[in-house]
Design a protein around this motif. Sequence first.
Motif, mmCIF file in Angstrom:
data_model
loop_
_atom_site.group_PDB
_atom_site.id
_atom_site.type_symbol
_atom_site.label_atom_id
_atom_site.label_comp_id
_atom_site.label_asym_id
_atom_site.label_seq_id
_atom_site.Cartn_x
_atom_site.Cartn_y
_atom_site.Cartn_z
ATOM 1 N N HIS A 18 0.856 -1.182 0.000
ATOM 2 C CA HIS A 18 0.000 0.000 0.000
ATOM 3 C C HIS A 18 0.891 1.229 0.000
ATOM 4 C CE1 HIS A 18 -3.641 2.261 0.567
ATOM 5 N NE2 HIS A 18 -3.067 2.912 1.576
ATOM 6 N N ALA A 19 0.875 1.967 -1.090
ATOM 7 C CA ALA A 19 1.691 3.174 -1.221
ATOM 8 C C ALA A 19 0.927 4.181 -2.077
ATOM 9 C CB ALA A 19 3.043 2.838 -1.851
ATOM 10 N N PRO A 20 -0.137 4.790 -1.501
ATOM 11 C CA PRO A 20 -1.019 5.646 -2.294
ATOM 12 C C PRO A 20 -0.357 6.890 -2.883
ATOM 13 C CG PRO A 20 -1.584 5.778 0.036
ATOM 14 C CD PRO A 20 -0.559 4.694 -0.109
ATOM 15 N N GLN A 21 0.727 7.374 -2.295
ATOM 16 C CA GLN A 21 1.396 8.576 -2.799
ATOM 17 C C GLN A 21 2.488 8.257 -3.819
ATOM 18 O OE1 GLN A 21 -0.002 11.448 -1.937
ATOM 19 N NE2 GLN A 21 -1.374 10.227 -0.662
ATOM 20 N N ALA A 22 2.805 6.991 -4.011
ATOM 21 C CA ALA A 22 3.916 6.605 -4.890
ATOM 22 C C ALA A 22 3.591 6.833 -6.364
ATOM 23 C CB ALA A 22 4.268 5.137 -4.665
ATOM 24 N N GLN A 23 4.649 7.131 -7.100
ATOM 25 C CA GLN A 23 4.545 7.267 -8.555
ATOM 26 C C GLN A 23 4.938 5.981 -9.275
ATOM 27 O OE1 GLN A 23 3.306 10.159 -10.039
ATOM 28 N NE2 GLN A 23 2.816 10.484 -7.878
ATOM 29 N N ALA A 24 5.819 5.192 -8.647
ATOM 30 C CA ALA A 24 6.281 3.935 -9.245
ATOM 31 C C ALA A 24 6.703 2.977 -8.142
ATOM 32 C CB ALA A 24 7.449 4.190 -10.185
ATOM 33 N N VAL A 25 6.333 1.714 -8.292
ATOM 34 C CA VAL A 25 6.717 0.669 -7.344
ATOM 35 C C VAL A 25 7.154 -0.551 -8.141
ATOM 36 C CG1 VAL A 25 5.970 -0.849 -5.468
ATOM 37 C CG2 VAL A 25 5.102 1.500 -5.585
ATOM 38 N N SER A 26 8.271 -1.137 -7.740
ATOM 39 C CA SER A 26 8.718 -2.396 -8.324
ATOM 40 C C SER A 26 9.166 -3.292 -7.172
ATOM 41 C CB SER A 26 9.855 -2.176 -9.324
ATOM 42 O OG SER A 26 10.970 -1.605 -8.688
ATOM 43 N N VAL A 27 9.507 -4.524 -7.508
ATOM 44 C CA VAL A 27 9.990 -5.446 -6.484
ATOM 45 C C VAL A 27 11.301 -6.047 -6.954
ATOM 46 C CG1 VAL A 27 8.675 -7.449 -7.314
ATOM 47 C CG2 VAL A 27 9.345 -7.327 -4.920
ATOM 48 N N GLY A 47 -4.660 2.929 -4.157
ATOM 49 C CA GLY A 47 -3.252 3.110 -3.809
ATOM 50 C C GLY A 47 -2.525 1.828 -3.481
ATOM 51 N N ASP A 48 -3.160 0.692 -3.736
ATOM 52 C CA ASP A 48 -2.494 -0.599 -3.575
ATOM 53 C C ASP A 48 -1.770 -0.943 -4.867
ATOM 54 O OD1 ASP A 48 -3.380 -1.092 -0.947
ATOM 55 O OD2 ASP A 48 -5.293 -1.847 -1.703
ATOM 56 N N TRP A 49 -0.564 -1.457 -4.719
ATOM 57 C CA TRP A 49 0.254 -1.868 -5.856
ATOM 58 C C TRP A 49 0.421 -3.373 -5.785
ATOM 59 C CZ3 TRP A 49 2.674 1.731 -9.230
ATOM 60 C CH2 TRP A 49 2.511 3.070 -8.869
ATOM 61 N N ASP A 50 0.279 -4.067 -6.921
ATOM 62 C CA ASP A 50 0.493 -5.514 -6.880
ATOM 63 C C ASP A 50 0.991 -6.058 -8.204
ATOM 64 O OD1 ASP A 50 -1.875 -6.914 -8.405
ATOM 65 O OD2 ASP A 50 -2.812 -5.353 -7.223
ATOM 66 N N VAL A 51 1.521 -7.265 -8.104
ATOM 67 C CA VAL A 51 2.002 -7.991 -9.274
ATOM 68 C C VAL A 51 1.783 -9.483 -9.017
ATOM 69 C CG1 VAL A 51 4.397 -8.200 -8.460
ATOM 70 C CG2 VAL A 51 3.921 -8.258 -10.914
ATOM 71 N N HIS A 52 1.430 -10.186 -10.058
ATOM 72 C CA HIS A 52 1.286 -11.642 -9.991
ATOM 73 C C HIS A 52 2.488 -12.250 -10.697
ATOM 74 C CE1 HIS A 52 -2.868 -11.525 -8.526
ATOM 75 N NE2 HIS A 52 -2.935 -10.409 -9.234
ATOM 76 N N LEU A 53 3.170 -13.158 -10.006
ATOM 77 C CA LEU A 53 4.364 -13.806 -10.544
ATOM 78 C C LEU A 53 4.230 -15.316 -10.461
ATOM 79 C CD1 LEU A 53 7.029 -11.713 -8.604
ATOM 80 C CD2 LEU A 53 6.365 -11.420 -10.988
ATOM 81 N N ASP A 54 4.913 -16.011 -11.337
ATOM 82 C CA ASP A 54 5.081 -17.453 -11.219
ATOM 83 C C ASP A 54 6.458 -17.680 -10.610
ATOM 84 O OD1 ASP A 54 2.610 -18.188 -12.272
ATOM 85 O OD2 ASP A 54 3.363 -18.090 -14.327
ATOM 86 N N LEU A 55 6.478 -18.150 -9.357
ATOM 87 C CA LEU A 55 7.735 -18.353 -8.638
ATOM 88 C C LEU A 55 7.961 -19.825 -8.366
ATOM 89 C CD1 LEU A 55 7.507 -15.548 -5.931
ATOM 90 C CD2 LEU A 55 8.713 -15.492 -8.118
ATOM 91 N N PRO A 56 9.211 -20.244 -8.348
ATOM 92 C CA PRO A 56 9.505 -21.618 -7.957
ATOM 93 C C PRO A 56 9.034 -21.849 -6.524
ATOM 94 C CG PRO A 56 11.456 -20.550 -8.851
ATOM 95 C CD PRO A 56 10.413 -19.491 -8.681
ATOM 96 N N PRO A 57 8.649 -23.073 -6.203
ATOM 97 C CA PRO A 57 8.279 -23.357 -4.818
ATOM 98 C C PRO A 57 9.442 -23.054 -3.883
ATOM 99 C CG PRO A 57 7.683 -25.191 -6.240
ATOM 100 C CD PRO A 57 8.519 -24.252 -7.059
#
Length: 101
Positions: A18-27, A47-57
């Motif tokens: 949750h970063a409602p004031q952000a202009q860009a968010v990455s991981v 203001g919630d930022w999210d991404v769906h990834l396929d990650l190894p277990p």
Amino acid sequence: MKKSKRNKNPRPAQLSCHAPQAQAVSVAGTFHDRYPAATPLARDASGDWDVHLDLPPGRHESKFVVDGTWCCEPGCDGPHHGCPKCVPNPSGTMNRVVDNA
């Protein structure tokens, strides 16, 4: 950050902050050699930022990069006791943990 073992059976995982004031968010995480620009997140109207990834277990550690600042979660870095999804790292800050079983 601890490096996760690569596996040929990726599983879906969602990372969000949750970063409602952000202009860009990455991981940046162990799942892609901590490269901050590799995985940008998308912002919704609240203001919630999210991404769906396929990650190894397994266990993966990461940090969000919010407008160029690295953090476990906005407002939740450094010595604290209120981030249940974060663990201390050798640098004295916190990493976000994803257990992708």
